[in-house]
Design a protein around this motif. Sequence first.
Motif, mmCIF file in Angstrom:
data_model
loop_
_atom_site.group_PDB
_atom_site.id
_atom_site.type_symbol
_atom_site.label_atom_id
_atom_site.label_comp_id
_atom_site.label_asym_id
_atom_site.label_seq_id
_atom_site.Cartn_x
_atom_site.Cartn_y
_atom_site.Cartn_z
ATOM 1 N N LEU A 30 0.811 -1.221 0.000
ATOM 2 C CA LEU A 30 0.000 0.000 0.000
ATOM 3 C C LEU A 30 0.843 1.270 0.000
ATOM 4 C CD1 LEU A 30 -2.806 -0.946 2.553
ATOM 5 C CD2 LEU A 30 -2.804 -1.182 0.060
ATOM 6 N N CYS A 31 2.166 1.108 0.066
ATOM 7 C CA CYS A 31 3.094 2.242 0.101
ATOM 8 C C CYS A 31 2.826 3.154 1.297
ATOM 9 C CB CYS A 31 3.040 3.032 -1.208
ATOM 10 S SG CYS A 31 3.524 2.067 -2.637
ATOM 11 N N VAL A 32 2.654 2.533 2.458
ATOM 12 C CA VAL A 32 2.521 3.263 3.715
ATOM 13 C C VAL A 32 3.541 2.674 4.689
ATOM 14 C CG1 VAL A 32 0.070 3.785 3.378
ATOM 15 C CG2 VAL A 32 0.706 1.748 4.662
ATOM 16 N N HIS A 33 3.760 3.370 5.791
ATOM 17 C CA HIS A 33 4.695 2.883 6.808
ATOM 18 C C HIS A 33 4.034 1.743 7.584
ATOM 19 C CE1 HIS A 33 7.517 2.910 10.155
ATOM 20 N NE2 HIS A 33 8.343 3.523 9.315
ATOM 21 N N PRO A 34 4.776 0.723 7.975
ATOM 22 C CA PRO A 34 4.195 -0.390 8.742
ATOM 23 C C PRO A 34 3.473 0.055 10.016
ATOM 24 C CG PRO A 34 6.371 -1.006 7.974
ATOM 25 C CD PRO A 34 6.194 0.446 7.630
ATOM 26 N N THR A 35 3.950 1.128 10.641
ATOM 27 C CA THR A 35 3.262 1.597 11.854
ATOM 28 C C THR A 35 1.861 2.114 11.543
ATOM 29 O OG1 THR A 35 4.323 3.771 11.703
ATOM 30 C CG2 THR A 35 5.369 2.132 13.135
ATOM 31 N N THR A 36 1.626 2.528 10.307
ATOM 32 C CA THR A 36 0.287 2.952 9.903
ATOM 33 C C THR A 36 -0.672 1.770 9.967
ATOM 34 O OG1 THR A 36 1.197 4.659 8.459
ATOM 35 C CG2 THR A 36 -1.078 3.966 8.029
ATOM 36 N N VAL A 37 -0.241 0.630 9.468
ATOM 37 C CA VAL A 37 -1.081 -0.569 9.487
ATOM 38 C C VAL A 37 -1.282 -1.039 10.928
ATOM 39 C CG1 VAL A 37 -1.369 -2.923 8.623
ATOM 40 C CG2 VAL A 37 -0.308 -1.194 7.163
ATOM 41 N N VAL A 38 -0.239 -0.985 11.743
ATOM 42 C CA VAL A 38 -0.371 -1.331 13.161
ATOM 43 C C VAL A 38 -1.386 -0.400 13.824
ATOM 44 C CG1 VAL A 38 0.840 -1.398 15.384
ATOM 45 C CG2 VAL A 38 1.925 -2.344 13.346
ATOM 46 N N TYR A 39 -1.348 0.880 13.495
ATOM 47 C CA TYR A 39 -2.314 1.846 14.029
ATOM 48 C C TYR A 39 -3.742 1.445 13.659
ATOM 49 C CZ TYR A 39 -4.797 6.256 14.689
ATOM 50 O OH TYR A 39 -5.698 7.217 15.071
ATOM 51 N N TRP A 40 -3.957 1.049 12.394
ATOM 52 C CA TRP A 40 -5.291 0.628 11.964
ATOM 53 C C TRP A 40 -5.767 -0.567 12.785
ATOM 54 C CZ3 TRP A 40 -3.980 0.495 6.031
ATOM 55 C CH2 TRP A 40 -3.852 1.813 5.555
ATOM 56 N N VAL A 41 -4.855 -1.485 13.071
ATOM 57 C CA VAL A 41 -5.195 -2.662 13.876
ATOM 58 C C VAL A 41 -5.546 -2.230 15.299
ATOM 59 C CG1 VAL A 41 -4.282 -4.782 14.901
ATOM 60 C CG2 VAL A 41 -3.835 -4.285 12.484
ATOM 61 N N ARG A 42 -4.719 -1.401 15.884
ATOM 62 C CA ARG A 42 -4.950 -0.965 17.269
ATOM 63 C C ARG A 42 -6.221 -0.135 17.423
ATOM 64 N NH1 ARG A 42 1.199 0.389 19.199
ATOM 65 N NH2 ARG A 42 1.828 -1.787 19.420
ATOM 66 N N GLY A 44 -8.835 -0.843 15.905
ATOM 67 C CA GLY A 44 -9.930 -1.780 15.714
ATOM 68 C C GLY A 44 -10.537 -1.715 14.327
ATOM 69 N N TRP A 45 -9.891 -0.980 13.438
ATOM 70 C CA TRP A 45 -10.396 -0.833 12.075
ATOM 71 C C TRP A 45 -10.075 -2.053 11.217
ATOM 72 C CZ3 TRP A 45 -7.921 4.651 11.306
ATOM 73 C CH2 TRP A 45 -8.607 5.575 12.082
ATOM 74 N N ASN A 69 -15.292 -1.645 3.501
ATOM 75 C CA ASN A 69 -15.983 -0.768 4.439
ATOM 76 C C ASN A 69 -14.951 -0.043 5.316
ATOM 77 O OD1 ASN A 69 -18.066 0.438 5.827
ATOM 78 N ND2 ASN A 69 -18.356 -1.288 7.201
ATOM 79 N N PRO A 70 -14.197 0.884 4.700
ATOM 80 C CA PRO A 70 -13.142 1.561 5.463
ATOM 81 C C PRO A 70 -13.725 2.509 6.508
ATOM 82 C CG PRO A 70 -13.316 2.511 3.286
ATOM 83 C CD PRO A 70 -14.251 1.338 3.327
ATOM 84 N N PRO A 71 -12.997 2.739 7.587
ATOM 85 C CA PRO A 71 -13.470 3.671 8.609
ATOM 86 C C PRO A 71 -13.538 5.095 8.044
ATOM 87 C CG PRO A 71 -11.268 2.907 9.100
ATOM 88 C CD PRO A 71 -11.730 2.138 7.921
ATOM 89 N N GLN A 72 -14.483 5.862 8.522
ATOM 90 C CA GLN A 72 -14.712 7.213 8.022
ATOM 91 C C GLN A 72 -13.454 8.093 8.024
ATOM 92 O OE1 GLN A 72 -17.568 8.207 6.564
ATOM 93 N NE2 GLN A 72 -16.516 10.099 6.040
#
Length: 91
Positions: A30-42, A44-45, A69-72
């Motif tokens: 997705l060309c984002v930083h791994p911490t971004t994906v961890v943030y999405w997990v934390r 609850g998204w 169904n992405p978060p707003q």
Amino acid sequence: MYLTGLITAIGYSTRPILDNYSCREIAKNLCVHPTTVVYWVRQGWLKAKKRYVNCYQIKSRDLEQFFNNPPQPIRHRIAAIDPQVVRYLVG
């Protein structure tokens, strides 16, 4: 991405064999930083199973649900992702 398109055009699947991804694998695609994906997990998204500190395993079906169904707060960001990348990740 040219090679991925070419492989798809001739009828082969480019989808990874495993049905699980790490945050790093998703971030790379997705060309984002791994911490971004961890943030999405934390937040609850994005549903994931914790393996160890800051390491999560994400099933492709949960990733598909996230994309459908992405978060707003990040809906515009998810909508801007290349559809070929999404198809590659979720099939």
